[in-house]
Design an enzyme around this catalytic site. Structure first.
Site: not given
Ligand code: C5P
Length: 401
Positions: A209-210
């Protein structure tokens, strides 16, 4: 500084050290043309003299439901006002409001008001994060009270954290936006917005993810709702502290594929504006595993394959009447990259983020340049994401005027 001519505002001041900022707020409201009557709680009068507010507002300041000489008609005050603005709203006043208590003139006026109510809280960080305060805020939002998010910074206790009263200039912007919302060209417009990160599965327990929190998207949503737009949010897993307004239709998603599928579905039903604020993962894992991948002593390679580009795909089927706003986060050659995104993804407007120490993903502030397909460039100074959202919305409004 016009914008609030002929608007009648009850300014409620409750007992916080931040009450001194309400003096500045009152001046700004009056300068903007508003007729302001101030109600103070008893404890607020310990921080600032009612005389100061009376002099600046040119009205008597009201503190009691009744005195020996008079009974202050809270029902009349509630009917007089176009807006009740409570700034600062203490944890105590918020708790009373959330529970319908009316043991002082301010809370009694709130309870009998027919007009919208806006609260701008101020308190110490532990009080702010206490589950009961958060529960009360949620209750007020559910009841339709408009809520101005608190700021982050140094607090009266000397601690640093959430709970600062929003700056008076920004509270003024919220008030103006609220009244503009009554006749904004965005009222009734159908808006699709993607926000937050996406989560790309690796195996049963791991993912890619980020750092996107969804703060910018959430600020845009609040500004849209204030203007009466109908918003559908295709929402990745945003920060748990972000409370979206209850009027939004939230469709939670995890992966870019989910986000894409939901976006197409909503888009095909017809939208006037699409805003692509999500930080969509560019790649997903080619072969995900249903089992947890076992650790070995060897290197592990994970093959990644491109995700659909939601903005690009919707840009291909966009009609000339629909407005698309995209974001660009560039560390170098910002303007050139933003320009090429504008044409490649068929955006009408690009918000170019300039990432820095206190701008970008997790920050409350941002530095943005708006670039239109008409080549018009607006350089927005570093501001809170809420203020930036107001600039963005004003630019969006210009497409419908
Ligand atoms: O190409 P880049 O990721 O920099 O483009 C950013 C813009 O495109 C943002 O508005 C983002 O929400 C959107 N985007 C998208 N789907 C992707 C990648 C980006 O909608 N897969």
């Amino acid at each position: 500084m016009p914008g609030l001519e002929q608007k009648k505002i009850v300014l409620g001041v409750s007992g916080s050290i931040a009450a001194y900022k309400s003096v500045f707020l009152l001046r700004l409201l009056v300068k903007a043309g508003a007729d302001v009557k101030v109600i103070m709680t008893k404890s607020a009068t310990m921080f600032v003299s009612p005389l100061t507010f009376a002099t600046l507002s040119k009205h008597d300041v009201l503190t009691d439901i009744a005195s020996e000489e008079a009974w202050n008609n809270h029902v009349e005050l509630g009917l007089w006002a176009d807006l009740i603005l409570i700034a600062p709203a203490t944890a105590q006043t918020i708790a009373k409001m959330a529970n319908g208590l009316c043991d002082n003139l301010l809370t009694a006026t709130v309870l009998s008001a027919k007009c919208p109510i806006m609260v701008s809280p101020a308190m110490d960080l532990d009080m702010w994060h206490h589950p009961s305060t958060q529960r009360n805020i949620e209750q007020l939002i559910t009841d339709g009270v408009r809520f101005i998010p608190v700021g982050h910074g140094e607090l009266a206790s000397g601690l640093v954290g959430d709970g600062r009263l929003e700056e008076p200039e920004n509270i003024l912007e919220y008030c103006k936006a609220f009244f503009e919302g009554e006749n904004s060209p965005l009222a009734g417009k159908k808006v699709l917005i993607t926000l937050g990160p996406t989560v790309e599965k690796i195996d049963a327990v791991r993912y890619i993810s980020n750092h996107s929190t969804g703060k910018m998207g959430a600020a845009i949503i609040v500004a849209l709702i204030n203007r009466g737009a109908e918003v559908t949010a295709i929402c990745g897993p945003i920060d748990a502290n972000i409370i979206l307004p209850p009027e939004v239709n939230v469709l939670p998603v995890l992966s870019a594929d989910d986000m894409y599928a939901r976006s197409i579905e909503v888009y095909k039903k017809g939208v006037d504006i699409a805003i692509f604020a999500a930080a969509v993962a560019d790649y997903k894992v080619q072969n995900t595993s249903e089992q947890k991948i076992k650790k070995t002593d060897d290197n592990l390679s994970i093959e990644l394959t491109p995700n659909p580009d939601i903005a690009f795909e919707l840009g291909k089927i966009k009609s000339t009447k629909t407005i698309h706003l995209g974001f660009a986060l560039e560390t170098n050659d910002g303007m050139d990259n933003a320009k090429s995104k504008l044409s490649k993804k068929n955006f009408d407007l690009v918000a170019l983020n300039h990432p820095g120490a206190d701008t970008g993903f997790k920050a409350d502030t941002n530095k943005v340049t708006l670039l239109g397909k008409d080549s018009k460039v607006d350089d927005i100074p570093k501001s809170s994401k809420k203020v930036i959202a107001e600039y963005i919305i004003r630019r969006l409004e210009s497409f419908f005027q």
